[in-house]
Design an enzyme around this catalytic site. Sequence first.
Site, PDB file in Angstrom:
ATOM      1  N   ALA A   1     -30.891 123.071  63.501  1.00 62.38           N
ATOM      2  CA  ALA A   1     -31.546 122.009  64.172  1.00 62.38           C
ATOM      3  C   ALA A   1     -30.775 121.228  63.248  1.00 62.38           C
ATOM      4  O   ALA A   1     -30.580 121.721  61.648  1.00 62.38           O
ATOM      5  CB  ALA A   1     -32.739 122.349  63.794  1.00 62.38           C
TER       6      ALA A   1
ATOM      7  N   GLY B   1     -32.098 127.375  65.573  1.00 60.36           N
ATOM      8  CA  GLY B   1     -31.559 127.160  67.495  1.00 60.36           C
ATOM      9  C   GLY B   1     -30.169 127.930  67.537  1.00 60.36           C
ATOM     10  O   GLY B   1     -30.194 128.465  68.716  1.00 60.36           O
TER      11      GLY B   1
ATOM     12  N   GLU C   1     -37.740 128.993  61.288  1.00 59.55           N
ATOM     13  CA  GLU C   1     -38.206 127.841  61.356  1.00 59.55           C
ATOM     14  C   GLU C   1     -39.621 128.196  60.276  1.00 59.55           C
ATOM     15  O   GLU C   1     -40.881 126.690  60.249  1.00 59.55           O
ATOM     16  CB  GLU C   1     -38.796 127.650  62.686  1.00 59.55           C
ATOM     17  CG  GLU C   1     -38.008 127.304  63.563  1.00 59.55           C
ATOM     18  CD  GLU C   1     -36.852 128.953  64.397  1.00 59.55           C
ATOM     19  OE1 GLU C   1     -35.746 128.332  64.815  1.00 59.55           O
ATOM     20  OE2 GLU C   1     -37.077 129.264  63.808  1.00 59.55           O
TER      21      GLU C   1
END
Length: 694
Positions: free
Chosen positions: A66, A105, A128
Site C-alpha cells: 500500500a 496488497g 501488514e
Amino acid sequence: MQARTSPVTIARHGAVAVVSIDHPPVNALSHDVRQGLLDAVRSLDAAPDVAAIVLSGGPGRFIAGADLREMSLPPDAPYLPDVVATIEAAGKPVVAALDGPALGGGLEIALACDARLAGPKALLGLTETRLGIIPGAGGTQRLPRIVGVATAIAMICEGRIVKAPEALALGLVDAVVDGDVLAAAIARASGQTKRRIAALPLPAGDPAAEEAAERAALKGAKGVPAIAEAIRVIRTAGEGSFAEGLARERATFLRLRESAEAGALRHLFLAEREATKVPGLEGIAARPFARIAVIGAGTMGAGIAVAFADAGQSVRVVERDAQAVAAGRERIAGLYARQVKSGRLTQAAMDERLGRIAVTADWEVLREVDLALEATFEDFEVKRGIFQRFDALLPAGAILASNTSYLDLDAIAATTRRPQDVIGLHFFSPANIMKLLEVVRGKATAPDVLATGLALARKLGKQPVVAGNCDGFIGNRIYAVYRRHAEYLVEDGASPQQVDAALEAYGFAMGIFAVSDMSGLDIAFAMRQRRAATRDPGERYVAIADALCAAGRLGRKTGAGWYAYDAAGARQPDPVVDDLIAAARREAGIAPRSFTAQDIQLRLLAVMVNEGAKELAEGIALRASDIDLAFVNGYGFPRLKGGPMWAADQLGLERILAEVEAAHAAGGAGSEPAPLLRELAGKQETFAAWRRRP
C-alpha cells in the site's frame, strides 16, 4: 492544465493484453494505481478480442504494498478490495508476472489472479501486522486456502517474506521462471483457464500444528493487537461463505487501521525511509569502504567486527599487543559460539564469518584500508593518540571514524590534518545486534563522507540516524536527562523498582535502573565526572549513583547495583540501596512523597521530549522522527508508542509543557522548557508537522 498520466498502461500481444504498472520506486498501491488497474481490467474483460490478461510491475518489480501516506488520509475510492474483486471476477483468465516484491496488497492482488509466475528474485508476503493491521483485501481468506491455516497464521502474524523457491513449494506461485518472466506469463495466459482461489475449500488442517502456530504467534506478538485479531480472522476463514469471511476481515482491518498502535507503527515505517534523506546529499556518491579496520577488540569493537562479518564484509581488528589480540579473538569467537549454542547459527556459518575477521597487533595494516573505526575507551587522550596514528598511516581519501558516545567529534577531528574525512559512527551495545547507528556529522565532515556513513549503515542492516555534534549526540544527550530525572524521582520518594515497573508498564522491556545495572554504573559515573567541572551550579545533583559506585556496586558485573543479583542473575530490591536513598533524602531535607505509575511515565516522557525539542532547534537532529527512531531502535522505547516525540504529539504538547514546567521546578538548571516546545504548544501544533526553517 495538463492531464495526469496514469501509471497503468495496456499493451497487446495478440489476444493477450498486458497491464503494466509503472509507479516508482516500488509500485505502491496509490489511488492512481488502484484506479488504473480497475479501469484496465474492466475494459479488457469487456473487450471481445482479448482472451487473457497479464498483470506486470515491470522488470524487477510487481507491487510492494500500500501507499502508507494515503493510509492516514480519508478513504478514497476505488478501494483495494474492489480492485481485487474485479480481477478475481473477470471472465477471462488473469496471470500475475511477479518479477520482484509482491507484498501486502500486492500479494492480495496476485492471489486474485488465476495463476502466478515468479522470477528468481520475487518476494512474497503479507506484512501488514508489522504495521499494526491485518490484510484487508482478502489475504486472510485466500492465503489459508492455498497454504493451510497453520502456515497462514505463521506467515501473516510474523509478517514473513518468502523467496520464490519457497513460494513454489508452498503453492503460492505456479512456476519460477529463470528467464523473461513477462514473456513466460504471456505464454501461460494463452492457455490458462479460470482458477479462483475463493472457490477452493479450506484444506483439512492439523489441529496440533495450528495451535502451535497460534501459540508461537501470540508469544511473539509483543503487545501488537493485530496478531490476535489476525489469528481470529484466519481461524474463521472456513466459517460461513467466502463473502462473510471477507466482511469479517475488512471490518477488523478498518478498526485496526484507526488504532493508536497502527498510527505509531506507520509513523516509524515512514520515518525509517525519511531518515536517509539528508539535505545537501542529493546526488553525492559514497566513498568505497571495501577494506575496513576496527581499532580495539573489547566488548564494543568485537561486536562491531561481528556486525561487519555478518554483513559479508572482511574486517581487520587492531589491538595493542599479542595478549590483547588473543583476548580479542576469544571474545569474537565467543559471540559466535553463543549463537551456535542457541541454534541461531550453524558451525559452518560461524567458521565462515570468523574467516572474515583478522585480529592483529600490526598497525601497518591501516595503510591499506578505506575506513578505520576506533572503538576504544571513552577517553579523549586515548582517542587523540589513535587519530594521530590514523593521520600518519591511512591513505589519502580514507575515512577516519570514531565510535565515541559522548566526546566532542570536532575536537577529535582537530587532532588530524584531514578533519573533512572524520565522522562519528556510534554503534550501540551489543553492536552486532542493536539496530541503531548514529552517523555523527562534524562541522568539517565532507558530504561524501556522510554519504558513506549512511551507505555503510545500509550494508550492515542498521537503522542510520544523522546527528550533529554535541555532548551525547541525539540519543545519549536525551538519555542523560531521562536518567537524571529518574534519579530525582527516586530522591523525591519513588523507589527504583517503582520507576522501573512504571516504565515496563508503559512498554519498555526494562526500566532505566535495571538497564543501568546491565550496562554498568561506572560508565555513567565516568561521564558525570567528566562533566563535573562544567556542570551548572543551578542544576540539581543526586549523588545516590555515585554512592553506589563508591561502594563497588557497579551493576550486574559486580552482583550489585541499584538491585542485588543472585547467582542466577535474578534481580531483587536491596535494603542497602534503600538505606542509601533514605540517607540522601535526609541530607537534602526531602520529605518523600508518593508517585503513581502515570506520574512517573508522564514526567520521564516530558523531559525526553523537552531535550529533543532543544536538539531540533539546534539542528542536532534533522527531524522529530529521527529522535523517535533513535529511541525505539537504541534505547528500548516501545514501538507501539511510536517514539517519544510522536507519543508527545498524541498526548498533546500543552500537557507535555505543563509537566516540563514541573520538572524544571524539580531539577533546576538544564531542565528549562525548550522555546520550541513553548512555541508549538502555544500554537497547538505538533513535532510531526514542524520543519526547520531554511
